[in-house]
Write an enzyme that holds these catalytic residues in place. Structure first.
Site, short mmCIF file in Angstrom:
data_model
loop_
_atom_site.label_atom_id
_atom_site.label_comp_id
_atom_site.label_asym_id
_atom_site.label_seq_id
_atom_site.Cartn_x
_atom_site.Cartn_y
_atom_site.Cartn_z
N HIS A 175 69.02 -45.56 -64.80
CA HIS A 175 69.97 -45.95 -64.01
C HIS A 175 71.13 -46.43 -64.80
O HIS A 175 72.57 -46.14 -64.39
CB HIS A 175 69.43 -47.22 -63.34
N LYS A 201 58.92 -48.85 -50.55
CA LYS A 201 58.29 -49.50 -51.54
C LYS A 201 58.14 -50.74 -51.68
O LYS A 201 58.93 -51.69 -50.84
CB LYS A 201 59.66 -49.25 -52.76
N ARG A 218 67.05 -36.33 -60.69
CA ARG A 218 66.11 -36.02 -61.71
C ARG A 218 65.60 -34.50 -61.41
O ARG A 218 66.47 -33.69 -60.77
CB ARG A 218 64.88 -36.82 -61.92
N SER A 270 61.38 -46.40 -62.44
CA SER A 270 61.02 -47.99 -62.29
C SER A 270 59.45 -47.81 -62.42
O SER A 270 58.59 -48.86 -62.88
CB SER A 270 61.70 -48.80 -61.34
O1 PNS Z 1 66.01 -46.18 -55.91
P1 PNS Z 1 65.62 -45.48 -54.46
O2 PNS Z 1 64.49 -46.52 -54.09
O3 PNS Z 1 65.25 -44.32 -54.34
O4 PNS Z 1 66.85 -46.10 -53.60
C1 PNS Z 1 66.51 -45.73 -51.80
C2 PNS Z 1 67.54 -46.63 -51.26
C3 PNS Z 1 67.41 -48.15 -51.50
C4 PNS Z 1 68.89 -45.99 -51.56
C5 PNS Z 1 67.58 -46.01 -49.82
O5 PNS Z 1 66.21 -46.45 -49.35
C6 PNS Z 1 68.49 -46.85 -48.91
O6 PNS Z 1 69.55 -46.53 -48.67
N1 PNS Z 1 68.15 -48.10 -48.13
C7 PNS Z 1 69.14 -48.59 -47.37
C8 PNS Z 1 68.58 -48.41 -46.07
C9 PNS Z 1 69.17 -47.28 -45.47
O7 PNS Z 1 70.59 -47.07 -45.49
N2 PNS Z 1 68.31 -46.23 -45.07
C10 PNS Z 1 68.85 -44.77 -44.43
C11 PNS Z 1 69.14 -43.98 -45.63
S1 PNS Z 1 68.03 -42.72 -45.61
#
Ligand code: PNS
Length: 164
Positions: free
Chosen positions: A17, A41, A90, A128
């Site tokens: 990150h 998660k 990735r 992570s």
């Molecule tokens: O590190 P991650 O878990 O791959 O990140 C995913 C994240 C947190 C960016 C995604 O789940 C997110 O944008 N969450 C906020 C809620 C949202 O906007 N959901 C719709 C987008 S698909």
């Protein structure tokens, strides 16, 4: 002034990150790291703990800010006048999931673009979840996370083993 958002669940932040955040900070005037909720998660760290760790490990990058948010990413970006979402990509495994999120976000707010930075070769495998797994099984996690993050992971692992 071009502002970008670097979103993620950061549970917790890894060197992978940090690499993406640093590289985004070289491209954009301001980078806001958004610590968000990923409903798929179950986090080890609270939103506050994750933002605190990110603040510590990015303290040396002047144009980076950290914020937590429990709503939609596009709403966070619009609220902070950010027109770009930057994500690290990735290997092939990330592609479908990231593509789906980028298209969803674009449908929700077409003014916000998603840009991908390919991960550095040394962080290709890093996540992570993998770091937590290695720690849980007694492996050395110091190549993957800064010292303050490693300490917090080890505290969580100790707490877990006491609960068993
Ligand atoms: O590190 P991650 O878990 O791959 O990140 C995913 C994240 C947190 C960016 C995604 O789940 C997110 O944008 N969450 C906020 C809620 C949202 O906007 N959901 C719709 C987008 S698909």
């Amino acid at each position: 002034m071009a502002t970008a958002v670097c979103p993620g669940s950061f549970d917790p932040v890894t060197y992978g990150h940090i690499d993406i955040i640093k590289r985004a900070a070289k491209i954009f005037d301001k980078v806001i790291v958004a610590v968000l909720v990923n409903m798929e998660k179950k986090p080890w760290f609270t939103l506050e703990e994750r933002t605190d760790l990110l603040r510590k490990v990015t303290a040396d990058i002047p144009n980076v800010e950290i914020a937590g948010f429990d709503g939609l990413l596009v709403d966070f970006a619009a609220k902070h006048d950010a027109s770009v979402i930057v994500k690290g990509l990735r290997a092939v495994s990330d592609f479908e999931y990231e593509f789906q999120m980028a298209l969803t976000n674009s449908k929700l707010n077409h003014r916000i673009e998603t840009m991908f930075l390919t991960t550095s070769a040394e962080n290709m495998y890093l996540s992570s979840s993998i770091v937590k797994q290695v720690g849980l099984l007694g492996g050395d996690i110091s190549p993957f996370v800064p010292e303050c993050v490693r300490d917090e992971i080890l505290i969580r692992i100790n707490q877990r083993s006491k609960l068993k």
